[in-house]
Design an enzyme around this catalytic site. Structure first.
Site, PDB file in Angstrom:
ATOM      1  N   ASP A 187      -3.311  -4.202   2.672  1.00  0.00           N
ATOM      2  CA  ASP A 187      -2.121  -3.417   2.954  1.00  0.00           C
ATOM      3  C   ASP A 187      -1.324  -3.314   1.654  1.00  0.00           C
ATOM      4  O   ASP A 187      -0.943  -4.325   1.071  1.00  0.00           O
ATOM      5  CB  ASP A 187      -1.292  -4.129   4.033  1.00  0.00           C
ATOM      6  CG  ASP A 187      -0.020  -3.371   4.368  1.00  0.00           C
ATOM      7  OD1 ASP A 187      -0.127  -2.208   4.794  1.00  0.00           O
ATOM      8  OD2 ASP A 187       1.082  -3.928   4.181  1.00  0.00           O
ATOM      9  N   GLU A 271      -5.795   1.475   3.455  1.00  0.00           N
ATOM     10  CA  GLU A 271      -5.143   2.479   4.285  1.00  0.00           C
ATOM     11  C   GLU A 271      -4.934   3.711   3.416  1.00  0.00           C
ATOM     12  O   GLU A 271      -4.552   3.604   2.257  1.00  0.00           O
ATOM     13  CB  GLU A 271      -3.806   1.939   4.765  1.00  0.00           C
ATOM     14  CG  GLU A 271      -3.173   2.780   5.826  1.00  0.00           C
ATOM     15  CD  GLU A 271      -1.886   2.135   6.339  1.00  0.00           C
ATOM     16  OE1 GLU A 271      -1.467   2.470   7.442  1.00  0.00           O
ATOM     17  OE2 GLU A 271      -1.309   1.299   5.632  1.00  0.00           O
ATOM     18  N   ASP A 353       3.026  -7.690   6.988  1.00  0.00           N
ATOM     19  CA  ASP A 353       1.997  -7.145   6.106  1.00  0.00           C
ATOM     20  C   ASP A 353       0.613  -7.730   6.381  1.00  0.00           C
ATOM     21  O   ASP A 353      -0.395  -7.023   6.337  1.00  0.00           O
ATOM     22  CB  ASP A 353       2.376  -7.369   4.642  1.00  0.00           C
ATOM     23  CG  ASP A 353       3.665  -6.639   4.285  1.00  0.00           C
ATOM     24  OD1 ASP A 353       3.984  -5.650   4.979  1.00  0.00           O
ATOM     25  OD2 ASP A 353       4.343  -7.061   3.329  1.00  0.00           O
TER      26      ASP A 353
END
Ligand SMILES: [Zn+2]
Length: 364
Positions: A187, A271, A353
């Site tokens: 992340d 991502e 996170d």
């Protein structure tokens, strides 16, 4: 696959003059041809092919402009080839045939920005600690490892901080690293650069933020100096050197991190971030460009390909920070200041996170 190897080179004073002449000629050919093509388009005529343009343009120009003959001719042809490619990229991007960010039409080259000249074929030679270039001579090269195969091209680059590089494009065979049976979700964030699904948090250096005051001081001084003066050029160089230093610190960090991850994990999942949209937010933009998310993604992806690892990107609309990675309950949108939360369904305590990174790893 293709890989790029870049080495610093140290031309002497005479060679620097010759390089500047070569860059000047490449620029001239590019700019003249660009103006010619733009004129044709304005008149509603299609631009000639790269081969026709080379034939007409360079042959004719050489007859009239004798100074074009004083430099090697391959880089001049390559300039036209690059221009041709730049047009193709632009048109394909307009038609939607090309993915990614919208490509702008080719622009005129300036003496002040980065300079390049590309050699192909058999007219340059690479020795142990020297390269040989036609009409320039032997140039010292530093830190050269052995190239895995004969390069398909070599580009001489002069950056805005007046440093010279030789950049080789080499065809390499991907090699597989031993399997580790581990996968990782990452992340990316602003305060913590990367949070891994195993709970590890990685902080990034923020070289731009650190040097912002210094940079502003340099820029003020530069703005005050007289245009065209030697002092102005010295001050421009100071700014360029600081920018180069900032970039080097960032790139070095990203290289080390991506190499490390590729060594440890068989599968890496990121991502998909719409960075361009976020960079438009001016408050965030400086912080984000200082981090280099996009560069991190490119480096990781290339290294995964090079070492036979799997690289995956999950859709940015996946609710990675909403879902509980433990029981799968979707707890609804959480504001950015909520750093930790407890799942109402299973009671699991989450670091925002880390939870997102686990969801990214699972593909959400
Ligand atoms: Zn839960």
């Amino acid at each position: 696959m293709k890989a790029r190897y870049k080495y610093r080179i140290y031309p002497n004073h005479v060679q620097i003059k010759k390089f500047n002449q070569l860059f000047g000629c490449c620029r001239y050919v590019w700019n003249q041809s660009l103006a010619h093509c733009n004129q044709l388009y304005t008149n509603g005529v299609k631009r000639p092919s790269y081969v026709e343009e080379t034939k007409q343009f360079i042959t004719q120009a050489k007859r009239e402009l004798l100074w074009l003959k004083e430099v090697a001719s391959t880089p001049l042809q390559q300039s036209l080839k690059d221009l041709d490619q730049a047009y193709k990229n632009f048109f394909n991007s307009c038609k939607g045939k090309r993915k990614g960010i919208k490509v702008k039409p080719p622009r005129f080259k300036s003496r002040k920005s980065k300079q390049t000249a590309r050699f192909v074929g058999a007219n340059y030679k690479i020795g142990q600690d020297k390269i040989y270039l036609p009409k320039v001579g032997k140039i010292k090269i530093v830190g050269k490892r052995k190239l895995p195969s004969q390069p398909t091209s070599m580009t001489i680059v002069k950056d805005s901080a007046n440093r010279y590089y030789a950049s080789f494009v080499v065809e390499i065979n991907p090699e597989s690293l031993p399997k580790t049976d581990n996968s990782i979700g990452i992340d990316l964030g602003i305060s913590t650069f990367a949070t891994l699904s195993n709970g590890e948090k990685i902080l990034a250096p923020k070289p731009l933020k650190k040097n912002l005051k210094k940079l502003a001081k340099f820029q003020r001084k530069f703005a005050k100096s007289e245009p065209g003066s030697k002092r102005r050029e010295r001050r421009r160089l100071k700014i360029a050197r600081l920018h180069a230093k900032i970039k080097d610190i960032r790139t070095d960090f990203l290289h080390k991190l991506s190499t490390n991850l590729v060594k440890k994990y068989d599968t890496i999942v990121l991502e998909d971030l719409k960075v361009s949209g976020m960079v438009k937010n001016r408050k965030l933009s400086k912080a984000i460009s200082d981090l280099g998310w996009r560069q991190f993604r490119t480096l990781t992806e290339t290294k995964c390909e090079k070492y036979g690892r799997e690289f995956r990107v999950i859709n940015r609309w996946e609710p990675t920070s909403q879902k509980c990675s433990y029981c799968g309950l979707r707890g609804g949108k959480k504001e950015l200041n909520v750093r930790e939360w407890t799942c109402l369904n299973c009671g699991q305590f989450h670091d925002r996170d880390v939870n997102a990174a686990i969801n990214i790893r699972m593909g959400c």
